[in-house]
Design an enzyme around this catalytic site. Sequence first.
Site, PDB file in Angstrom:
ATOM      1  N   CYS A 190       0.378   3.394   3.131  1.00  0.00           N
ATOM      2  CA  CYS A 190       1.034   2.810   4.304  1.00  0.00           C
ATOM      3  C   CYS A 190       2.532   3.099   4.254  1.00  0.00           C
ATOM      4  O   CYS A 190       3.155   3.395   5.281  1.00  0.00           O
ATOM      5  CB  CYS A 190       0.794   1.302   4.364  1.00  0.00           C
ATOM      6  SG  CYS A 190      -0.868   0.830   4.891  1.00  0.00           S
ATOM      7  N   CYS A 249       0.846  -1.203   0.000  1.00  0.00           N
ATOM      8  CA  CYS A 249       0.000   0.000   0.000  1.00  0.00           C
ATOM      9  C   CYS A 249       0.877   1.246   0.000  1.00  0.00           C
ATOM     10  O   CYS A 249       1.664   1.470   0.925  1.00  0.00           O
ATOM     11  CB  CYS A 249      -0.915  -0.012   1.209  1.00  0.00           C
ATOM     12  SG  CYS A 249      -1.866   1.508   1.411  1.00  0.00           S
ATOM     13  N   HIS A 252      -8.672   7.613   2.538  1.00  0.00           N
ATOM     14  CA  HIS A 252      -8.044   8.931   2.532  1.00  0.00           C
ATOM     15  C   HIS A 252      -9.102   9.985   2.242  1.00  0.00           C
ATOM     16  O   HIS A 252     -10.035   9.746   1.497  1.00  0.00           O
ATOM     17  CB  HIS A 252      -6.889   9.014   1.530  1.00  0.00           C
ATOM     18  CG  HIS A 252      -7.247   8.656   0.129  1.00  0.00           C
ATOM     19  ND1 HIS A 252      -7.477   7.355  -0.284  1.00  0.00           N
ATOM     20  CD2 HIS A 252      -7.413   9.426  -0.967  1.00  0.00           C
ATOM     21  CE1 HIS A 252      -7.759   7.341  -1.578  1.00  0.00           C
ATOM     22  NE2 HIS A 252      -7.735   8.597  -2.020  1.00  0.00           N
ATOM     23  N   HIS A 280      -9.658  13.849   0.884  1.00  0.00           N
ATOM     24  CA  HIS A 280      -9.105  14.967   0.127  1.00  0.00           C
ATOM     25  C   HIS A 280      -9.601  16.249   0.787  1.00  0.00           C
ATOM     26  O   HIS A 280     -10.810  16.406   0.999  1.00  0.00           O
ATOM     27  CB  HIS A 280      -9.591  14.951  -1.326  1.00  0.00           C
ATOM     28  CG  HIS A 280      -9.160  13.752  -2.093  1.00  0.00           C
ATOM     29  ND1 HIS A 280      -8.084  13.762  -2.948  1.00  0.00           N
ATOM     30  CD2 HIS A 280      -9.674  12.493  -2.149  1.00  0.00           C
ATOM     31  CE1 HIS A 280      -7.942  12.573  -3.499  1.00  0.00           C
ATOM     32  NE2 HIS A 280      -8.902  11.790  -3.029  1.00  0.00           N
TER      33      HIS A 280
END
Length: 114
Positions: free
Chosen positions: A7, A4, A100, A102
């Site tokens: 990560c 990832c 995530h 934005h």
Amino acid sequence: MSDCIFCKIASKEIPADIVYEDGHLVVFKDVKPVAPDHLLLIPKKHFSSPLDFGEEDIETAGRLMVTAARIAREMGFAEKGFRVVCNCGRDGGQTVSHIHYHLLAGRALQWPPG
């Protein structure tokens, strides 16, 4: 998760332009910004999408939003406005399988988004 990219950014294996970090989150500039201010907020713990959140993850989910608001104030775009977006799944526009958010600002954002 070993493959990832987010990560790897969180663990500092891959460099990023980090603007904020604590024990739980990393916030960095998007490498392909769609607004003058375009940041990504990620938890250090891997979650593929919001669908991975359970009751035990309420603190992480809340921390993401509180941090987004704090950064908007600190970077000076809270008063004019900003947008926080979390894409989920292919049809939702998610391209990296690590949750995530934005944080977009610095121009008038249109609706609907896409």
